[in-house]
Design an enzyme around this catalytic site. Structure first.
Site, PDB file in Angstrom:
ATOM      1  N   THR A 137      36.327  48.222  51.782  1.00  0.00           N
ATOM      2  CA  THR A 137      35.880  49.480  51.183  1.00  0.00           C
ATOM      3  C   THR A 137      36.665  50.651  51.760  1.00  0.00           C
ATOM      4  O   THR A 137      37.017  50.626  52.936  1.00  0.00           O
ATOM      5  CB  THR A 137      34.387  49.677  51.536  1.00  0.00           C
ATOM      6  OG1 THR A 137      33.661  48.683  50.871  1.00  0.00           O
ATOM      7  CG2 THR A 137      33.879  51.049  51.188  1.00  0.00           C
ATOM      8  N   ARG A 157      23.819  42.954  42.638  1.00  0.00           N
ATOM      9  CA  ARG A 157      23.858  43.199  44.093  1.00  0.00           C
ATOM     10  C   ARG A 157      24.470  44.583  44.384  1.00  0.00           C
ATOM     11  O   ARG A 157      25.469  44.979  43.799  1.00  0.00           O
ATOM     12  CB  ARG A 157      24.694  42.109  44.759  1.00  0.00           C
ATOM     13  CG  ARG A 157      24.804  42.239  46.282  1.00  0.00           C
ATOM     14  CD  ARG A 157      26.056  42.985  46.710  1.00  0.00           C
ATOM     15  NE  ARG A 157      26.248  42.978  48.162  1.00  0.00           N
ATOM     16  CZ  ARG A 157      27.179  43.670  48.785  1.00  0.00           C
ATOM     17  NH1 ARG A 157      28.026  44.424  48.104  1.00  0.00           N
ATOM     18  NH2 ARG A 157      27.287  43.637  50.098  1.00  0.00           N
ATOM     19  N   THR A 213      32.639  49.760  56.576  1.00  0.00           N
ATOM     20  CA  THR A 213      33.261  48.774  55.708  1.00  0.00           C
ATOM     21  C   THR A 213      32.796  47.406  56.178  1.00  0.00           C
ATOM     22  O   THR A 213      32.432  47.244  57.342  1.00  0.00           O
ATOM     23  CB  THR A 213      34.802  48.899  55.774  1.00  0.00           C
ATOM     24  OG1 THR A 213      35.384  47.910  54.920  1.00  0.00           O
ATOM     25  CG2 THR A 213      35.333  48.722  57.181  1.00  0.00           C
ATOM     26  N   GLY A 214      32.798  46.452  55.277  1.00  0.00           N
ATOM     27  CA  GLY A 214      32.385  45.111  55.670  1.00  0.00           C
ATOM     28  C   GLY A 214      31.143  44.654  54.937  1.00  0.00           C
ATOM     29  O   GLY A 214      30.809  45.190  53.884  1.00  0.00           O
ATOM     30  N   THR A 239      33.689  51.536  46.529  1.00  0.00           N
ATOM     31  CA  THR A 239      34.040  50.113  46.618  1.00  0.00           C
ATOM     32  C   THR A 239      33.676  49.365  45.344  1.00  0.00           C
ATOM     33  O   THR A 239      32.800  49.810  44.588  1.00  0.00           O
ATOM     34  CB  THR A 239      33.279  49.477  47.803  1.00  0.00           C
ATOM     35  OG1 THR A 239      33.741  48.148  48.015  1.00  0.00           O
ATOM     36  CG2 THR A 239      31.788  49.428  47.548  1.00  0.00           C
ATOM     37  N   SER A 284      39.435  45.636  46.108  1.00  0.00           N
ATOM     38  CA  SER A 284      38.109  45.874  46.675  1.00  0.00           C
ATOM     39  C   SER A 284      37.583  47.277  46.399  1.00  0.00           C
ATOM     40  O   SER A 284      36.493  47.625  46.867  1.00  0.00           O
ATOM     41  CB  SER A 284      38.126  45.610  48.183  1.00  0.00           C
ATOM     42  OG  SER A 284      39.209  46.272  48.767  1.00  0.00           O
TER      43      SER A 284
HETATM   44  C1  SD4 Z   1      29.861  46.071  50.431  1.00  0.00           C
HETATM   45  N1  SD4 Z   1      30.786  47.296  52.306  1.00  0.00           N
HETATM   46  O1  SD4 Z   1      29.683  46.166  49.227  1.00  0.00           O
HETATM   47  C2  SD4 Z   1      31.072  46.716  51.007  1.00  0.00           C
HETATM   48  C3  SD4 Z   1      32.072  45.650  51.068  1.00  0.00           C
HETATM   49  C4  SD4 Z   1      33.378  46.069  51.306  1.00  0.00           C
HETATM   50  O2  SD4 Z   1      35.102  45.894  49.673  1.00  0.00           O
HETATM   51  O3  SD4 Z   1      33.703  46.573  52.356  1.00  0.00           O
HETATM   52  N2  SD4 Z   1      34.090  45.794  50.199  1.00  0.00           N
HETATM   53  O4  SD4 Z   1      29.121  45.438  51.179  1.00  0.00           O
END
Ligand code: SD4
Length: 353
Positions: A208, A236, A259-260, A226, A92
């Site tokens: 992330t 995206r 993160t998320g 990330t 990730s």
């Molecule tokens: C995202 N916050 O691109 C990041 C995703 C994540 O590994 O946490 N990815 O939305």
């Protein structure tokens, strides 16, 4: 459940009560103004670095090689997050990250210091350390954010090496995903299902690394990097390179990172919100919780199956975190202990998948 998440579950079970207590009472460092040493320059802040997830432990330790010697927080966060960027087992962040649904590994990163200086790159390809390109954007251009081809062009001009970031392991996972996905790569004129019923990536749509550091001179800095959500649409961009969403630092207050599912963080200007709540007097933990609850309140149904976590540190070195889902953890490293890993509190207290 991914190997990494399984590991995390196991390692958190091993967290001792004393460590949790330690985590709850992170000692406050002397206050400084605007990220600069306190007047007279005699007060020394306690250096500390924190970052998201279990892989933050190794990243913090790399950052500590700089912080522990009295180095600058900005150098520490850049060096720290380079560790997961180069870790091929981490799917990730950086090289080895899972690709978008067309098979391209595209990376997002941002960096910010206590004085409002910041730089970011989004959807950059072929560069192992997007965080270092983000720092060059900050230090060597009049801009804040470069994207895609232009970001790559700038990186190459700056001497970064172009390389293939898609590892055989990540490529294999992508092929596996295609077996069940209603999408075939390349110009897809027949299927226009953009997955509007849910985010792609499932359990892979978080992880992330976000890192916040305070150095011995009281200077704050943050970094976030990330490969984004696995199998995302081509083009995206998530929250991580958006200043105020995935990362925000203010020398008068502190810093926050996330993160998320980035879309939810962007909608709420998440990290900026956390810092502003701390400015109004909330503790880092309270501020992170309030930012999470804003998302849950607006997206009550969706929030049952998505993860968002915030991590914050104020300028006194006090740390807090909060997540929607159970399983988020953050790593803490300072002079007392370099391998701390603390489970975050969350809205939901049972595991999801
Ligand atoms: C995202 N916050 O691109 C990041 C995703 C994540 O590994 O946490 N990815 O939305």
């Amino acid at each position: 459940m991914s190997d990494r998440r399984r590991f995390l579950k196991g390692s958190l079970l091993g967290v001792s009560a004393s460590m949790l207590a330690w985590g709850g009472k992170l000692a406050a460092a002397p206050a400084t103004r605007g990220g600069q040493p306190a007047a007279g320059g005699t007060a020394k802040a306690a250096a500390r670095v924190v970052s998201t997830w279990d892989f933050g432990v190794a990243a913090n330790q790399a950052a500590w090689t700089i912080l522990g010697k009295g180095g600058h927080a900005l150098d520490a966060v850049e060096t720290g997050v380079q560790v997961p960027e180069s870790d091929l087992k981490n799917h990730s962040v950086g090289k080895g990250g899972y690709p978008d649904r067309d098979g391209h590994v595209t990376l997002d990163a941002s960096i910010m210091d206590a004085d409002g200086n910041c730089g970011a790159v989004a959807a950059i390809e072929h560069i192992e350390h997007p965080i270092s390109v983000a720092r060059r954007v900050m230090e060597r251009t009049p801009h804040v954010l470069l994207v895609g081809e232009g970001a790559l062009q700038f990186a190459l001009e700056q001497g970064f090496r172009k390389q293939d970031l898609l590892t055989p392991e990540a490529e294999k996972a992508w092929h596996e995903w295609q077996k069940t996905a209603r999408y075939k790569p390349s110009i897809n004129s027949e299927v226009h299902d953009y997955g509007s019923t849910g985010m792609p990536g499932g359990a892979h749509n978080h992880d992330t690394i976000g890192m916040l550091a305070i150095d011995a001179n009281g200077r704050l800095a943050g970094a976030c990097t990330t490969s984004g959500m696995a199998w995302k649409m081509r083009g995206r961009v998530g929250d991580s390179p958006i200043i105020g969403a995935g990362l925000y630092v203010d020398g008068e207050v502190g810093g926050a990172t996330s993160t998320g599912v980035g879309e939810e963080v962007i909608r709420n200007a998440g990290s900026f919100l956390v810092v502003e709540l701390m400015r109004q007097g909330r503790s880092p933990q309270e501020a992170c919780k309030e930012a999470v609850m804003r998302i849950v309140k607006r997206r009550r149904e969706a929030s049952k199956t998505i993860q968002v976590g915030f991590l914050a540190m104020n300028r006194e070195g006090e740390v807090g975190a909060y997540a929607i889902q159970h399983g988020f953890a953050y790593a803490v490293c300072d002079a007392q202990k370099q391998d701390g890993l603390i489970p975050s509190q969350s809205v939901y207290t049972t595991s999801y998948s």
